[in-house]
Motif scaffolding. Structure first.
Motif, PDB file in Angstrom:
ATOM      1  N   ASN A 172      15.082  13.875   9.935  1.00  0.00           N
ATOM      2  CA  ASN A 172      14.265  14.566  10.429  1.00  0.00           C
ATOM      3  C   ASN A 172      12.562  14.404   9.714  1.00  0.00           C
ATOM      4  OD1 ASN A 172      15.469  16.397  12.315  1.00  0.00           O
ATOM      5  ND2 ASN A 172      16.691  16.973  10.247  1.00  0.00           N
ATOM      6  N   SER A 173      12.298  13.109   9.600  1.00  0.00           N
ATOM      7  CA  SER A 173      11.192  12.555   9.044  1.00  0.00           C
ATOM      8  C   SER A 173      10.775  11.256   9.445  1.00  0.00           C
ATOM      9  CB  SER A 173      11.276  12.918   7.547  1.00  0.00           C
ATOM     10  OG  SER A 173      11.886  11.783   7.030  1.00  0.00           O
ATOM     11  N   LEU A 174       9.609  10.822   9.475  1.00  0.00           N
ATOM     12  CA  LEU A 174       8.993   9.527   9.595  1.00  0.00           C
ATOM     13  C   LEU A 174       7.830   9.282   8.980  1.00  0.00           C
ATOM     14  CD1 LEU A 174       6.725   9.163  12.125  1.00  0.00           C
ATOM     15  CD2 LEU A 174       8.640  10.226  13.418  1.00  0.00           C
ATOM     16  N   ALA A 175       7.588   8.085   8.565  1.00  0.00           N
ATOM     17  CA  ALA A 175       6.314   7.754   7.788  1.00  0.00           C
ATOM     18  C   ALA A 175       5.965   6.284   7.998  1.00  0.00           C
ATOM     19  CB  ALA A 175       6.624   8.039   6.442  1.00  0.00           C
ATOM     20  N   PHE A 176       4.474   6.183   7.628  1.00  0.00           N
ATOM     21  CA  PHE A 176       4.059   4.602   7.495  1.00  0.00           C
ATOM     22  C   PHE A 176       3.698   4.725   6.169  1.00  0.00           C
ATOM     23  CE2 PHE A 176      -0.159   2.668   7.407  1.00  0.00           C
ATOM     24  CZ  PHE A 176       0.285   1.268   7.641  1.00  0.00           C
ATOM     25  N   ASP A 177       4.228   3.390   5.664  1.00  0.00           N
ATOM     26  CA  ASP A 177       4.011   3.147   4.295  1.00  0.00           C
ATOM     27  C   ASP A 177       3.010   1.957   4.277  1.00  0.00           C
ATOM     28  OD1 ASP A 177       4.071   1.562   1.896  1.00  0.00           O
ATOM     29  OD2 ASP A 177       6.238   1.959   1.536  1.00  0.00           O
ATOM     30  N   GLY A 178       1.757   2.504   3.910  1.00  0.00           N
ATOM     31  CA  GLY A 178       0.711   1.477   4.113  1.00  0.00           C
ATOM     32  C   GLY A 178       0.686   0.554   2.725  1.00  0.00           C
ATOM     33  N   SER A 179       1.060   0.641   1.848  1.00  0.00           N
ATOM     34  CA  SER A 179       1.270  -0.323   0.755  1.00  0.00           C
ATOM     35  C   SER A 179       1.999  -1.344   1.185  1.00  0.00           C
ATOM     36  CB  SER A 179       2.104   0.748  -0.566  1.00  0.00           C
ATOM     37  OG  SER A 179       1.488   1.789  -1.033  1.00  0.00           O
ATOM     38  N   ARG A 180       3.204  -1.000   2.105  1.00  0.00           N
ATOM     39  CA  ARG A 180       4.232  -2.497   2.399  1.00  0.00           C
ATOM     40  C   ARG A 180       4.020  -2.539   3.804  1.00  0.00           C
ATOM     41  NH1 ARG A 180       9.307  -0.275  -0.607  1.00  0.00           N
ATOM     42  NH2 ARG A 180       8.700   1.554   0.525  1.00  0.00           N
ATOM     43  N   MET A 193      -1.087  -3.752   5.894  1.00  0.00           N
ATOM     44  CA  MET A 193      -1.356  -2.938   4.532  1.00  0.00           C
ATOM     45  C   MET A 193      -2.551  -2.347   4.448  1.00  0.00           C
ATOM     46  SD  MET A 193       0.602  -5.756   2.135  1.00  0.00           S
ATOM     47  CE  MET A 193      -0.208  -5.200   0.621  1.00  0.00           C
ATOM     48  N   CYS A 194      -2.716  -1.402   3.930  1.00  0.00           N
ATOM     49  CA  CYS A 194      -3.741  -0.498   3.550  1.00  0.00           C
ATOM     50  C   CYS A 194      -4.550  -0.957   2.256  1.00  0.00           C
ATOM     51  CB  CYS A 194      -3.468   0.923   3.418  1.00  0.00           C
ATOM     52  SG  CYS A 194      -3.024   1.791   4.696  1.00  0.00           S
ATOM     53  N   LEU A 195      -6.066  -0.711   2.045  1.00  0.00           N
ATOM     54  CA  LEU A 195      -6.520  -1.208   1.100  1.00  0.00           C
ATOM     55  C   LEU A 195      -7.128   0.124   0.538  1.00  0.00           C
ATOM     56  CD1 LEU A 195      -8.568  -4.135   2.528  1.00  0.00           C
ATOM     57  CD2 LEU A 195      -6.465  -4.313   1.041  1.00  0.00           C
ATOM     58  N   PRO A 196      -7.514   0.096  -0.885  1.00  0.00           N
ATOM     59  CA  PRO A 196      -8.101   1.182  -1.277  1.00  0.00           C
ATOM     60  C   PRO A 196      -9.384   1.646  -0.808  1.00  0.00           C
ATOM     61  CG  PRO A 196      -7.661  -0.440  -3.214  1.00  0.00           C
ATOM     62  CD  PRO A 196      -7.386  -1.020  -1.775  1.00  0.00           C
ATOM     63  N   GLY A 197      -9.357   2.904  -0.304  1.00  0.00           N
ATOM     64  CA  GLY A 197     -10.546   3.644   0.457  1.00  0.00           C
ATOM     65  C   GLY A 197     -10.292   3.626   1.817  1.00  0.00           C
ATOM     66  N   ASP A 198      -9.254   3.031   2.302  1.00  0.00           N
ATOM     67  CA  ASP A 198      -8.919   3.088   3.802  1.00  0.00           C
ATOM     68  C   ASP A 198      -8.632   4.830   4.168  1.00  0.00           C
ATOM     69  OD1 ASP A 198      -9.299   0.494   4.205  1.00  0.00           O
ATOM     70  OD2 ASP A 198      -7.239  -0.134   4.284  1.00  0.00           O
ATOM     71  N   ALA A 199      -8.676   4.995   5.411  1.00  0.00           N
ATOM     72  CA  ALA A 199      -8.315   6.318   5.738  1.00  0.00           C
ATOM     73  C   ALA A 199      -7.328   6.095   6.892  1.00  0.00           C
ATOM     74  CB  ALA A 199      -9.792   6.864   6.752  1.00  0.00           C
ATOM     75  N   VAL A 200      -6.201   6.806   6.604  1.00  0.00           N
ATOM     76  CA  VAL A 200      -4.962   6.504   7.674  1.00  0.00           C
ATOM     77  C   VAL A 200      -4.880   7.959   8.331  1.00  0.00           C
ATOM     78  CG1 VAL A 200      -2.454   6.489   7.549  1.00  0.00           C
ATOM     79  CG2 VAL A 200      -3.736   5.049   5.647  1.00  0.00           C
ATOM     80  N   PHE A 227       0.134   5.374  14.303  1.00  0.00           N
ATOM     81  CA  PHE A 227      -0.785   5.622  12.985  1.00  0.00           C
ATOM     82  C   PHE A 227      -2.092   4.964  13.248  1.00  0.00           C
ATOM     83  CE2 PHE A 227       3.505   6.503  11.643  1.00  0.00           C
ATOM     84  CZ  PHE A 227       3.338   7.815  10.969  1.00  0.00           C
ATOM     85  N   SER A 228      -3.018   5.044  12.514  1.00  0.00           N
ATOM     86  CA  SER A 228      -4.390   4.316  12.492  1.00  0.00           C
ATOM     87  C   SER A 228      -4.772   3.973  11.226  1.00  0.00           C
ATOM     88  CB  SER A 228      -5.384   4.927  13.466  1.00  0.00           C
ATOM     89  OG  SER A 228      -5.914   6.254  12.552  1.00  0.00           O
ATOM     90  N   ILE A 229      -5.540   2.880  10.803  1.00  0.00           N
ATOM     91  CA  ILE A 229      -6.219   2.574   9.607  1.00  0.00           C
ATOM     92  C   ILE A 229      -7.646   2.566   9.872  1.00  0.00           C
ATOM     93  CG2 ILE A 229      -6.619   1.157   7.667  1.00  0.00           C
ATOM     94  CD1 ILE A 229      -3.511   0.204   8.183  1.00  0.00           C
ATOM     95  N   ASN A 230      -8.526   3.238   9.120  1.00  0.00           N
ATOM     96  CA  ASN A 230     -10.023   3.371   9.497  1.00  0.00           C
ATOM     97  C   ASN A 230     -10.274   3.556  11.096  1.00  0.00           C
ATOM     98  OD1 ASN A 230     -10.367   3.235   6.636  1.00  0.00           O
ATOM     99  ND2 ASN A 230     -10.119   1.041   6.972  1.00  0.00           N
ATOM    100  N   GLY A 231      -9.614   4.378  11.722  1.00  0.00           N
ATOM    101  CA  GLY A 231      -9.736   4.592  13.321  1.00  0.00           C
ATOM    102  C   GLY A 231      -9.215   3.236  14.137  1.00  0.00           C
ATOM    103  N   GLU A 232      -8.487   2.375  13.458  1.00  0.00           N
ATOM    104  CA  GLU A 232      -8.058   1.451  14.410  1.00  0.00           C
ATOM    105  C   GLU A 232      -6.569   1.690  14.628  1.00  0.00           C
ATOM    106  OE1 GLU A 232      -6.515  -3.355  13.934  1.00  0.00           O
ATOM    107  OE2 GLU A 232      -8.205  -2.606  12.547  1.00  0.00           O
ATOM    108  N   LEU A 233      -6.020   1.865  15.914  1.00  0.00           N
ATOM    109  CA  LEU A 233      -4.712   2.194  16.150  1.00  0.00           C
ATOM    110  C   LEU A 233      -3.870   0.825  15.930  1.00  0.00           C
ATOM    111  CD1 LEU A 233      -5.292   4.281  19.501  1.00  0.00           C
ATOM    112  CD2 LEU A 233      -4.735   5.238  17.163  1.00  0.00           C
ATOM    113  N   LEU A 234      -2.679   1.322  15.361  1.00  0.00           N
ATOM    114  CA  LEU A 234      -1.728   0.180  14.843  1.00  0.00           C
ATOM    115  C   LEU A 234      -0.760   0.126  15.956  1.00  0.00           C
ATOM    116  CD1 LEU A 234      -1.254   1.046  11.113  1.00  0.00           C
ATOM    117  CD2 LEU A 234      -2.791  -0.711  12.339  1.00  0.00           C
TER     118      LEU A 234
END
Length: 93
Positions: A26-34, A49-56, A69-76
């Motif tokens: 009953n859960s799902l997640a994006f791991d931006g570190s990996r 992968m996300c960088l420091p300061g990125d908005a997810v 999910f998106s990173i800095n407004g860019e859809l993944l």
């Protein structure tokens, strides 16, 4: 340092000090570190992968039964599909 994991869970999700969002049913997640998708204890490559300061961003389309999910407004892209929930199911970010 540490992990960046963001996503969704229902009230039935059983968190513990070892299991968080995406690690349990009953859960799902994006791991931006990996650059991984974690869904009900399963792991798959996803996104980048996300960088420091990125908005997810977390997008949950309950009518289509899709999560993305998106990173800095860019859809993944669509991370996963699921059976649309029954009426009254609540997802928590």
């Amino acid at each position: 340092s540490g992990l960046l994991q963001v996503g969704w869970a229902t009230a039935q999700c059983g968190f513990s000090d070892q299991d968080g969002v995406g690690d349990t049913w009953n859960s799902l997640a994006f791991d931006g570190s990996r650059a991984l998708l974690l869904r009900q204890g399963q792991v798959a490559p996803y996104g980048k992968m996300c960088l420091p300061g990125d908005a997810v961003g977390c997008i949950l389309d309950l009518e289509k039964g899709e999560a993305s999910f998106s990173i800095n407004g860019e859809l993944l892209g669509v991370a996963c599909s699921f059976r649309p929930p029954s009426p009254g199911t609540v997802y928590y970010p």
